[in-house]
Design an enzyme around this catalytic site. Structure first.
Site, PDB file in Angstrom:
ATOM      1  N   PHE A 114       0.813  -1.213   0.000  1.00 41.71           N
ATOM      2  CA  PHE A 114       0.000   0.000   0.000  1.00 41.71           C
ATOM      3  C   PHE A 114       0.846   1.263   0.000  1.00 41.71           C
ATOM      4  CE2 PHE A 114      -3.558  -2.772   1.028  1.00 41.71           C
ATOM      5  CZ  PHE A 114      -4.604  -2.150   0.366  1.00 41.71           C
ATOM      6  N   HIS A 141      15.564  -5.287   2.929  1.00 44.89           N
ATOM      7  CA  HIS A 141      14.602  -5.321   4.033  1.00 44.89           C
ATOM      8  C   HIS A 141      15.303  -5.568   5.361  1.00 44.89           C
ATOM      9  CE1 HIS A 141      11.587  -5.674   0.833  1.00 44.89           C
ATOM     10  NE2 HIS A 141      10.706  -5.310   1.749  1.00 44.89           N
ATOM     11  N   LYS A 145      12.733 -10.256   8.237  1.00 49.81           N
ATOM     12  CA  LYS A 145      11.870 -10.738   7.135  1.00 49.81           C
ATOM     13  C   LYS A 145      12.248 -12.177   6.806  1.00 49.81           C
ATOM     14  CE  LYS A 145      10.281  -9.454   2.477  1.00 49.81           C
ATOM     15  NZ  LYS A 145       8.860  -9.641   2.762  1.00 49.81           N
TER      16      LYS A 145
HETATM   17  P1  NAD Z   1       1.604  -8.193  13.549  1.00 51.47           P
HETATM   18  O1  NAD Z   1       2.008  -9.602  13.870  1.00 51.47           O
HETATM   19  O2  NAD Z   1       2.212  -7.073  14.314  1.00 51.47           O
HETATM   20  O3  NAD Z   1       0.013  -8.060  13.705  1.00 51.47           O
HETATM   21  C1  NAD Z   1      -0.921  -9.041  13.300  1.00 51.47           C
HETATM   22  C2  NAD Z   1      -2.110  -8.944  14.242  1.00 51.47           C
HETATM   23  O4  NAD Z   1      -3.156  -9.799  13.754  1.00 51.47           O
HETATM   24  C3  NAD Z   1      -1.793  -9.398  15.672  1.00 51.47           C
HETATM   25  O5  NAD Z   1      -2.159  -8.406  16.608  1.00 51.47           O
HETATM   26  C4  NAD Z   1      -2.641 -10.648  15.838  1.00 51.47           C
HETATM   27  O6  NAD Z   1      -3.109 -10.837  17.179  1.00 51.47           O
HETATM   28  C5  NAD Z   1      -3.787 -10.328  14.900  1.00 51.47           C
HETATM   29  N1  NAD Z   1      -4.615 -11.485  14.569  1.00 51.47           N
HETATM   30  C6  NAD Z   1      -4.259 -12.786  14.520  1.00 51.47           C
HETATM   31  N2  NAD Z   1      -5.345 -13.535  14.220  1.00 51.47           N
HETATM   32  C7  NAD Z   1      -6.385 -12.686  14.096  1.00 51.47           C
HETATM   33  C8  NAD Z   1      -7.779 -12.859  13.826  1.00 51.47           C
HETATM   34  N3  NAD Z   1      -8.313 -14.062  13.592  1.00 51.47           N
HETATM   35  N4  NAD Z   1      -8.572 -11.760  13.789  1.00 51.47           N
HETATM   36  C9  NAD Z   1      -8.057 -10.538  14.033  1.00 51.47           C
HETATM   37  N5  NAD Z   1      -6.744 -10.318  14.302  1.00 51.47           N
HETATM   38  C10 NAD Z   1      -5.928 -11.383  14.330  1.00 51.47           C
HETATM   39  O7  NAD Z   1       1.858  -8.030  11.986  1.00 51.47           O
HETATM   40  P2  NAD Z   1       1.960  -6.667  11.154  1.00 51.47           P
HETATM   41  O8  NAD Z   1       3.382  -6.284  10.992  1.00 51.47           O
HETATM   42  O9  NAD Z   1       1.005  -5.675  11.720  1.00 51.47           O
HETATM   43  O10 NAD Z   1       1.455  -7.158   9.729  1.00 51.47           O
HETATM   44  C11 NAD Z   1       0.130  -7.638   9.563  1.00 51.47           C
HETATM   45  C12 NAD Z   1      -0.035  -8.090   8.111  1.00 51.47           C
HETATM   46  O11 NAD Z   1       0.032  -6.952   7.237  1.00 51.47           O
HETATM   47  C13 NAD Z   1       1.024  -9.061   7.611  1.00 51.47           C
HETATM   48  O12 NAD Z   1       0.421 -10.011   6.750  1.00 51.47           O
HETATM   49  C14 NAD Z   1       1.971  -8.167   6.825  1.00 51.47           C
HETATM   50  O13 NAD Z   1       2.720  -8.853   5.842  1.00 51.47           O
HETATM   51  C15 NAD Z   1       0.969  -7.222   6.202  1.00 51.47           C
HETATM   52  N6  NAD Z   1       1.517  -5.950   5.735  1.00 51.47           N
HETATM   53  C16 NAD Z   1       1.047  -5.522   4.520  1.00 51.47           C
HETATM   54  C17 NAD Z   1       1.446  -4.308   4.024  1.00 51.47           C
HETATM   55  C18 NAD Z   1       0.874  -3.835   2.721  1.00 51.47           C
HETATM   56  O14 NAD Z   1       1.241  -2.754   2.242  1.00 51.47           O
HETATM   57  N7  NAD Z   1      -0.056  -4.601   2.124  1.00 51.47           N
HETATM   58  C19 NAD Z   1       2.337  -3.505   4.742  1.00 51.47           C
HETATM   59  C20 NAD Z   1       2.798  -3.964   5.990  1.00 51.47           C
HETATM   60  C21 NAD Z   1       2.368  -5.195   6.467  1.00 51.47           C
END
Ligand code: NAD
Length: 256
Positions: A114, A141, A145
């Protein structure tokens, strides 16, 4: 005012999005959904599961959690006609099929990156690709990672290869014949566009796209210094998506 619920609201991205989206004039973060209670609620309600949300209280669900929870978000949003923006990565083909099915009943946007600058960098790279003999991608990165190369670098390399093919250019032929260290020329992501991965503490997410031709070079570089870099792209998706229906894959489609 667009009312938003963030799934994964206790996570690193969830907390960043709650602060960033909540600071915008046209958005209100009304709920954080996560099995763990978030450190900061910022005025939002806490729900452990998405089924705890009231469908009439939420306009858009933003899911940055774990792949296993995305199907649940897709089903809930489809059932209640609530739009869905998904940034969670590592989705399986089955997860994507669920998102496509949800897109028949409500608006869905799913994007692996994003950061608007990263999306533009890929577009600029595709534009430049036919005009240079060679192109290589270096992605850099943080050392935590686990996967390599990054999904963004593979997508960028494929966009370069596709643009070259569309312009009638053949694959890049690597002339290196004497490899003194294995893999020193990186990985071929298709049509000879090579990708190299760097992992270092202190980095966040960075990418350089290097082009070379007779007597000249071009480097396109994007840097995410902080998770805040993903907030404007999520806000853009929320503002420009068609919430009534349809699946949009990748932020590029929504950029004018
Ligand atoms: P994180 O581990 O800090 O957070 C993930 C959260 O999801 C945790 O708080 C966990 O408790 C929660 N979770 C687990 N199961 C769940 C459920 N069933 N319902 C609701 N919440 C639940 O990880 P993060 O660094 O915040 O990244 C989250 C995701 O976003 C990853 O897949 C990451 O790759 C992705 N991400 C995408 C982008 C993008 O631009 N698309 C950018 C950064 C991160």
């Amino acid at each position: 005012m667009t009312r938003i619920a963030i799934v994964g609201g206790a996570g690193r991205m969830g907390q960043t999005l709650a602060r960033g989206l909540g600071a915008l004039d046209d958005m209100e973060v009304v709920a954080l959904v996560d099995p763990h209670e978030p450190a900061e609620l910022g005025g939002a309600r806490y729900e452990a599961i998405i089924e705890g949300l009231g469908a009439h209280d939420v306009d858009v669900v933003v899911d940055f959690s774990v792949a296993a929870s995305v199907v649940r978000s897709a089903r809930w949003c489809a059932e209640h006609g609530v739009a869905l923006v998904v940034g969670t990565t590592g989705l399986s083909d089955g997860d994507r099929a669920e998102l496509a099915a949800a897109g028949e009943r409500t608006g869905v946007v799913v994007a692996a990156n994003f950061a608007i600058g990263a999306v533009l960098a890929e577009r600029f790279a595709a534009w430049a690709a036919p005009y240079f003999e060679r192109a290589e991608v270096i992605e850099l990165h943080h050392d935590a990672k686990v996967d390599a190369p990054s999904g963004t670098s593979i997508a960028t390399a494929r966009a370069i290869a596709a643009a070259r093919r569309a312009a009638g250019r053949g694959p890049i032929v690597d002339t290196t014949t004497n490899w003194t260290l294995a893999n020193s020329r990186g990985a071929d992501a298709g049509d000879g566009v090579r990708v190299h991965s760097v992992r270092l503490p202190g980095l966040v997410a960075h990418q350089e796209i290097l082009f070379g031709g007779p007597g000249e070079g071009l480097i396109i570089r994007h840097d995410s210094y902080d998770r805040a870099s993903f907030v404007p792209g999520v806000a853009l998706a929320i503002r420009t998506m068609d919430r009534r229906g349809g699946l949009v894959e990748g932020l590029a489609t929504l950029l004018a």
